[in-house]
Design a protein around this motif. Sequence first.
Motif, PDB file in Angstrom:
ATOM      1  N   THR A 116       0.828  -1.212   0.000  1.00 33.56           N
ATOM      2  CA  THR A 116       0.000   0.000   0.000  1.00 33.56           C
ATOM      3  C   THR A 116       0.866   1.268   0.000  1.00 33.56           C
ATOM      4  N   PRO A 117       0.652   2.203  -0.924  1.00 37.10           N
ATOM      5  CA  PRO A 117      -0.512   2.372  -1.820  1.00 37.10           C
ATOM      6  C   PRO A 117      -0.349   1.707  -3.207  1.00 37.10           C
ATOM      7  N   PHE A 118       0.680   0.898  -3.354  1.00 32.51           N
ATOM      8  CA  PHE A 118       0.917   0.275  -4.648  1.00 32.51           C
ATOM      9  C   PHE A 118       0.111  -1.033  -4.769  1.00 32.51           C
ATOM     10  N   SER A 119      -0.216  -1.389  -5.979  1.00 31.11           N
ATOM     11  CA  SER A 119      -0.885  -2.670  -6.243  1.00 31.11           C
ATOM     12  C   SER A 119      -0.055  -3.449  -7.266  1.00 31.11           C
ATOM     13  N   GLN A 120      -0.003  -4.751  -7.071  1.00 29.75           N
ATOM     14  CA  GLN A 120       0.820  -5.598  -7.934  1.00 29.75           C
ATOM     15  C   GLN A 120      -0.041  -6.326  -8.962  1.00 29.75           C
ATOM     16  N   GLY A 121       0.422  -6.322 -10.193  1.00 29.84           N
ATOM     17  CA  GLY A 121      -0.263  -7.084 -11.238  1.00 29.84           C
ATOM     18  C   GLY A 121       0.259  -8.509 -11.275  1.00 29.84           C
ATOM     19  N   SER A 122       1.013  -8.822 -12.278  1.00 32.37           N
ATOM     20  CA  SER A 122       1.552 -10.174 -12.427  1.00 32.37           C
ATOM     21  C   SER A 122       2.659 -10.435 -11.403  1.00 32.37           C
ATOM     22  N   SER A 123       2.730 -11.684 -10.957  1.00 32.14           N
ATOM     23  CA  SER A 123       3.783 -12.077 -10.013  1.00 32.14           C
ATOM     24  C   SER A 123       4.873 -12.903 -10.694  1.00 32.14           C
ATOM     25  N   ASN A 124       4.742 -13.137 -11.981  1.00 30.84           N
ATOM     26  CA  ASN A 124       5.684 -13.991 -12.710  1.00 30.84           C
ATOM     27  C   ASN A 124       6.736 -13.165 -13.440  1.00 30.84           C
ATOM     28  N   LEU A 125       7.981 -13.586 -13.296  1.00 30.66           N
ATOM     29  CA  LEU A 125       9.093 -12.950 -13.998  1.00 30.66           C
ATOM     30  C   LEU A 125       9.781 -13.996 -14.878  1.00 30.66           C
ATOM     31  N   PHE A 126      10.120 -13.621 -16.108  1.00 30.69           N
ATOM     32  CA  PHE A 126      10.777 -14.525 -17.047  1.00 30.69           C
ATOM     33  C   PHE A 126      12.098 -13.909 -17.507  1.00 30.69           C
ATOM     34  N   GLY A 127      13.013 -14.772 -17.911  1.00 33.05           N
ATOM     35  CA  GLY A 127      14.308 -14.287 -18.399  1.00 33.05           C
ATOM     36  C   GLY A 127      14.997 -15.304 -19.278  1.00 33.05           C
ATOM     37  N   VAL A 128      15.875 -14.812 -20.138  1.00 33.67           N
ATOM     38  CA  VAL A 128      16.676 -15.686 -20.992  1.00 33.67           C
ATOM     39  C   VAL A 128      18.071 -15.082 -21.147  1.00 33.67           C
ATOM     40  N   ASP A 129      19.093 -15.950 -21.133  1.00 29.08           N
ATOM     41  CA  ASP A 129      20.478 -15.514 -21.346  1.00 29.08           C
ATOM     42  C   ASP A 129      21.031 -16.248 -22.563  1.00 29.08           C
ATOM     43  N   ILE A 130      21.775 -15.543 -23.380  1.00 31.18           N
ATOM     44  CA  ILE A 130      22.538 -16.173 -24.447  1.00 31.18           C
ATOM     45  C   ILE A 130      23.926 -15.549 -24.462  1.00 31.18           C
ATOM     46  N   GLY A 131      24.923 -16.362 -24.697  1.00 33.72           N
ATOM     47  CA  GLY A 131      26.278 -15.820 -24.691  1.00 33.72           C
ATOM     48  C   GLY A 131      27.327 -16.888 -24.819  1.00 33.72           C
ATOM     49  N   MET A 132      28.530 -16.571 -24.338  1.00 36.76           N
ATOM     50  CA  MET A 132      29.673 -17.465 -24.470  1.00 36.76           C
ATOM     51  C   MET A 132      30.434 -17.529 -23.150  1.00 36.76           C
ATOM     52  N   ARG A 133      31.037 -18.726 -22.928  1.00 36.74           N
ATOM     53  CA  ARG A 133      32.009 -18.886 -21.847  1.00 36.74           C
ATOM     54  C   ARG A 133      33.379 -19.091 -22.469  1.00 36.74           C
ATOM     55  N   ARG A 134      34.398 -18.602 -21.797  1.00 36.62           N
ATOM     56  CA  ARG A 134      35.769 -18.753 -22.284  1.00 36.62           C
ATOM     57  C   ARG A 134      36.604 -19.469 -21.225  1.00 36.62           C
ATOM     58  N   TYR A 135      37.205 -20.598 -21.632  1.00 31.94           N
ATOM     59  CA  TYR A 135      38.094 -21.337 -20.730  1.00 31.94           C
ATOM     60  C   TYR A 135      39.440 -20.621 -20.655  1.00 31.94           C
ATOM     61  N   LEU A 136      39.857 -20.298 -19.438  1.00 36.91           N
ATOM     62  CA  LEU A 136      41.167 -19.687 -19.233  1.00 36.91           C
ATOM     63  C   LEU A 136      42.124 -20.645 -18.543  1.00 36.91           C
ATOM     64  N   SER A 137      41.612 -21.419 -17.600  1.00 36.72           N
ATOM     65  CA  SER A 137      42.402 -22.437 -16.919  1.00 36.72           C
ATOM     66  C   SER A 137      41.422 -23.393 -16.250  1.00 36.72           C
ATOM     67  N   GLU A 138      41.961 -24.428 -15.605  1.00 33.26           N
ATOM     68  CA  GLU A 138      41.096 -25.378 -14.912  1.00 33.26           C
ATOM     69  C   GLU A 138      40.393 -24.731 -13.721  1.00 33.26           C
ATOM     70  N   ARG A 139      40.842 -23.548 -13.309  1.00 34.44           N
ATOM     71  CA  ARG A 139      40.226 -22.881 -12.157  1.00 34.44           C
ATOM     72  C   ARG A 139      39.466 -21.615 -12.503  1.00 34.44           C
ATOM     73  N   PHE A 140      39.611 -21.117 -13.722  1.00 34.43           N
ATOM     74  CA  PHE A 140      38.987 -19.830 -14.024  1.00 34.43           C
ATOM     75  C   PHE A 140      38.329 -19.831 -15.398  1.00 34.43           C
ATOM     76  N   ASN A 141      37.070 -19.373 -15.435  1.00 32.16           N
ATOM     77  CA  ASN A 141      36.320 -19.200 -16.681  1.00 32.16           C
ATOM     78  C   ASN A 141      35.822 -17.765 -16.773  1.00 32.16           C
ATOM     79  N   PHE A 142      35.784 -17.246 -17.973  1.00 30.57           N
ATOM     80  CA  PHE A 142      35.259 -15.909 -18.252  1.00 30.57           C
ATOM     81  C   PHE A 142      33.953 -16.072 -19.028  1.00 30.57           C
ATOM     82  N   SER A 143      32.998 -15.151 -18.831  1.00 29.52           N
ATOM     83  CA  SER A 143      31.729 -15.250 -19.559  1.00 29.52           C
ATOM     84  C   SER A 143      31.263 -13.879 -20.019  1.00 29.52           C
ATOM     85  N   ALA A 144      30.540 -13.877 -21.135  1.00 30.00           N
ATOM     86  CA  ALA A 144      29.910 -12.665 -21.667  1.00 30.00           C
ATOM     87  C   ALA A 144      28.508 -13.051 -22.117  1.00 30.00           C
ATOM     88  N   LEU A 145      27.496 -12.403 -21.521  1.00 29.90           N
ATOM     89  CA  LEU A 145      26.112 -12.798 -21.774  1.00 29.90           C
ATOM     90  C   LEU A 145      25.257 -11.598 -22.168  1.00 29.90           C
TER      91      LEU A 145
END
Length: 613
Positions: A463-492
Amino acid sequence: MHKIIFCILFLSLNLNTLAKVNIASVSKIRGNVSVLSPGDHKAHRLKLNDQLAEDASVVTYKNSFVRIVFKDGSSASLGPMSKLIVTKMDEKGEGIITLLKGQLRSKVSRSTEDKKKHKFLVRTKSAALGVRGTEFQTIYNPSNNITNLLTYEGEVAISKGEHRVLAGRSYEERASALSSNKLSRSQKHRLKNKLTNVVENSLNSEKAVVVKGGQFSSSIGGVKSATLPVNISPTQLNILYANADLVENQSASEAVAIVDDSKPSTLKIVQQDAPKEGLYDKNSSKYAQKSGGFIDIKSGLYIPPAKDSEFSHTKKTYIAKNVGGIDPVTGQYIAPKGLALDAERGFVSKDSGSDEQRKRSLAQAKALNEVIEKDVVIKNHEYEKPVRVYSQLELFTKDSISVQLSSISNKIEHSNSNTTANKVFEESGKGLSVGWNHSSSGKWQPVTNFHFKNIRFSSTELTPFSQGSSNLFGVDIGMRRYLSERFNFSALLRLHQNFYTAASEALVYRLQKSTFTNLEIGGQFFIIKSKRYDIDISLAYAFSPSKTARDVEIESSSMLSIGGGFRYWANDFLWLKLNALSQSTSYDIKSSHYTATDDNSMFNLGLEIGFVL
């Protein structure tokens, strides 16, 4: 008079029967090669065009080689420091060759008769091979009792075991006795037929595997059955195939070693059915080594690519780097500098430099012995190999799917409004995420993620706000880059829905949602990494440009994400993971009649199950 004539004829027939029939001749020879012919007590030097009979024993010495051609046109080439016995052979080229040590390369013409039986059989102390018509190479090292099989064309069956028909004595003594004059003609005939049946039954059993063109299998100490066929390095395969005379380079060194080349294969390579990364299933005794490795002709050992090796989708194998190389002329394996490969001890240091150099060599030898899985390959008993899990680089070459169920806490701190008081909205919800890491070649991997969240705020708190939809959606697309066995880089690129406050011109207040476009840059670091579990932390920064949503404008914003997880590998393709993720962003909202700042923070605690496909 008639009795005398009958006796003469009888003796003549028996002498002809006892006489050995020549079944092969020497078509090519190099260096020093000797043969012990049936009935002889002393070996003599073999020469070009010499004839060979059943039960002949052939030995080659250093830098030596011999090729014998059978009556049907099939051939058997014996490499340096090798020994074989023609245990059983007829004029049709059907029979058994016993390889006592060294390497044997054979080209067998196809039989037109019984297709259920193998035309050409090869046995060693640890395996039996069955051929109907093909070209292949086999290596047997008595020091570690390993038998290797490399098929160039056609198909060859291999089955683990000695397949003996005589008791007692050593393997070589038993093999020699079967072709000696110590047994009567009828005894040898019976025992050789029995041996044929024993080998055939083994090759037609469930424990036998069929090795096709371009594939490799072996009989090793720690596994009950022959290993599942895998594709070796295409570069070494081509060079070994071209080296038909089994030439060895005695001066080969790491200075001339190569790992890979771009030459196309002249052979038809049949792709393996076993996983490219290798496999060990204790219950079924199925064991496959990693594809793309090198065969060491002298020791009989197979050197698979290391965990950090890259997968080539062009060659459809891993590229074996940092484990040595091969001679570009002969195809023989060359160990890394400062190391030698011993048939019984695996990799050993031969560095005689400073203490520091010796320490580095010993550490490298230990690491490479783990790569070749020395305790599995060289041991003479069944070895309980631990559950095998993928390295990070191997995972980049595989498709994997993950599903996560989450408990979510969403907090919105509403402030700086010109028409409403400062408020805090806080509510919990639930979420579902599905991630797909796509198989790739090399160190870049495409990723796709789908998200769903359901958060319903309390109407009293809003109050005083009212909520409409309660559902949130999302999608990610991108790439991961292997740098070493312990570290990965990503861009999404992320398209995510989020809640924010708004008001109409009539000052009807709403908590509504909109889709925000984010460009996210981040990284993942593994704090702890073992064979069965790992612990990681992740950090990401995302930028969202300004946008107009319904009747308000939302200025550009940034989002900071901090997370971590604990993953447990149940087996080589299934994992469970507990994830925690905290995200925070701030929206500056304005219109002609409404302004506000919404600090939106969200905390996710999720349980993830993942599958490597």
